[in-house]
Design a protein around this motif. Sequence first.
Motif, PDB file in Angstrom:
ATOM      1  N   GLU A   1      -6.893   5.010   3.796  1.00 30.61           N
ATOM      2  CA  GLU A   1      -8.004   4.388   4.517  1.00 30.61           C
ATOM      3  C   GLU A   1      -7.868   2.864   4.498  1.00 30.61           C
ATOM      4  O   GLU A   1      -8.130   2.196   5.506  1.00 30.61           O
ATOM      5  CB  GLU A   1      -9.338   4.803   3.875  1.00 30.61           C
ATOM      6  CG  GLU A   1      -9.714   6.261   4.096  1.00 30.61           C
ATOM      7  CD  GLU A   1      -9.809   6.623   5.575  1.00 30.61           C
ATOM      8  OE1 GLU A   1     -10.390   5.815   6.337  1.00 30.61           O
ATOM      9  OE2 GLU A   1      -9.294   7.687   5.961  1.00 30.61           O
ATOM     10  N   GLN A   2      -7.441   2.324   3.358  1.00 29.72           N
ATOM     11  CA  GLN A   2      -7.209   0.873   3.273  1.00 29.72           C
ATOM     12  C   GLN A   2      -6.112   0.446   4.246  1.00 29.72           C
ATOM     13  O   GLN A   2      -6.193  -0.615   4.867  1.00 29.72           O
ATOM     14  CB  GLN A   2      -6.807   0.489   1.845  1.00 29.72           C
ATOM     15  CG  GLN A   2      -7.918   0.630   0.826  1.00 29.72           C
ATOM     16  CD  GLN A   2      -7.431   0.360  -0.591  1.00 29.72           C
ATOM     17  OE1 GLN A   2      -6.372  -0.217  -0.813  1.00 29.72           O
ATOM     18  NE2 GLN A   2      -8.206   0.788  -1.574  1.00 29.72           N
ATOM     19  N   LYS A   3      -5.111   1.289   4.380  1.00 25.43           N
ATOM     20  CA  LYS A   3      -3.996   0.982   5.292  1.00 25.43           C
ATOM     21  C   LYS A   3      -4.473   0.957   6.741  1.00 25.43           C
ATOM     22  O   LYS A   3      -4.086   0.077   7.522  1.00 25.43           O
ATOM     23  CB  LYS A   3      -2.881   2.014   5.109  1.00 25.43           C
ATOM     24  CG  LYS A   3      -1.594   1.676   5.826  1.00 25.43           C
ATOM     25  CD  LYS A   3      -0.503   2.667   5.475  1.00 25.43           C
ATOM     26  CE  LYS A   3       0.784   2.352   6.218  1.00 25.43           C
ATOM     27  NZ  LYS A   3       1.857   3.327   5.896  1.00 25.43           N
TER      28      LYS A   3
ATOM     29  N   LEU B   1       0.830  -1.212   0.000  1.00 29.86           N
ATOM     30  CA  LEU B   1       0.000   0.000   0.000  1.00 29.86           C
ATOM     31  C   LEU B   1       0.861   1.256   0.000  1.00 29.86           C
ATOM     32  O   LEU B   1       0.539   2.246  -0.666  1.00 29.86           O
ATOM     33  CB  LEU B   1      -0.943  -0.012   1.207  1.00 29.86           C
ATOM     34  CG  LEU B   1      -2.052  -1.067   1.173  1.00 29.86           C
ATOM     35  CD1 LEU B   1      -2.866  -1.030   2.462  1.00 29.86           C
ATOM     36  CD2 LEU B   1      -2.965  -0.856  -0.028  1.00 29.86           C
TER      37      LEU B   1
ATOM     38  N   GLN C   1      -7.697   7.111  -0.529  1.00 32.93           N
ATOM     39  CA  GLN C   1      -8.337   5.794  -0.413  1.00 32.93           C
ATOM     40  C   GLN C   1      -7.343   4.749   0.100  1.00 32.93           C
ATOM     41  O   GLN C   1      -7.685   3.897   0.929  1.00 32.93           O
ATOM     42  CB  GLN C   1      -8.890   5.368  -1.768  1.00 32.93           C
ATOM     43  CG  GLN C   1     -10.108   6.167  -2.232  1.00 32.93           C
ATOM     44  CD  GLN C   1     -10.583   5.746  -3.614  1.00 32.93           C
ATOM     45  OE1 GLN C   1     -10.005   4.861  -4.240  1.00 32.93           O
ATOM     46  NE2 GLN C   1     -11.635   6.387  -4.089  1.00 32.93           N
TER      47      GLN C   1
END
Length: 334
Positions: A230-232, A153, A227
């Motif tokens: 936020e995924q992290k 990421l 985004q």
Amino acid sequence: THILPAIEAANYGLALANHNLNSKANNIIFKTTEAYINILKAEKLLQVTKENQKLTEQLIYQTQQMVNVGLAQKTDLLRLKIQLKQIENITLSAKTQLKAAYSNLNLIMGKPVSEQLIISDIKLGNRHSILLDSSVPDLTQKAYANRAELYILDCQAKLYNTQAASIGSGYWPTVTMSGSLGMTNQDLEFDYDKYKDWSLGINGQWKLIDGGEVGAQVDEVKGKVAQIEEQKKALKNNIELEVTLAQDALNLKQQQIATALAEVSLAKENLDIAKTKLSSGGITNLELINSQTAFLQAKTNLITAEYDHEISKAKLNKVLGLLTQQHQYKARIK
């Protein structure tokens, strides 16, 4: 103006590929390790069931002889035969599970499921894992430092930031320079020093009005970076949960080993007493086989707990992202 961002993007792309490889390797090593240990467990369990079946067959023979001379009742013999059938079903099931375990490992390794493997046993490790001495926050930080998925990421975010910087350069003027060196001679006389000709050109562009196109493209890429962040965050929360569950599972398996060891000790003592009583006529062969079955069941529970403990250790190391550094199980193909 576009060379440095391109080099940066290439470096991030290479790092991204390496981290993807590491993530896949961590998962594959765990699956292989789990399948490998399941084979060892299935072999041990089959060995125990065969031992139980053999002892039951011996007792049936002895009981048959006793029935023939009137020293035992036929009902005891019939009960032993029924118990033998149950044990035979357990043995058949154990053989099926062992075959499935071998097929699963072959499948993971990309080999024909029926290919024969020669598996060497492992020394069961220290039943107290040092991973249980660490707190969940400490283990979580270790996972953050090693899990390739987080680095993937990060690389994706850096690639997008590089892309945004490259797009943003569209706000600035672009200057292109070109030059050439040749010969100008209408008489076809070849005299380079006399007729050589330089040509130099400079071209400049500055897009003063773009209708917000560049800004929109930059905002779109920055949105993708947001985004990823936020995924992290979500991935970190999931890793913390995985660490907690994996450590709890390892701790449970360790407790199950302690319980199984006590169960084996008690069952062995009970079996020894039953053998002594049988020799003095205090119990029947059927009662002895019940004690024998209880002892072998206790051994089965211990085998299951010990090998499941090894799988739980591998699972925690997988969650921590450490398997690519310390995998240790080997299988030889015959």
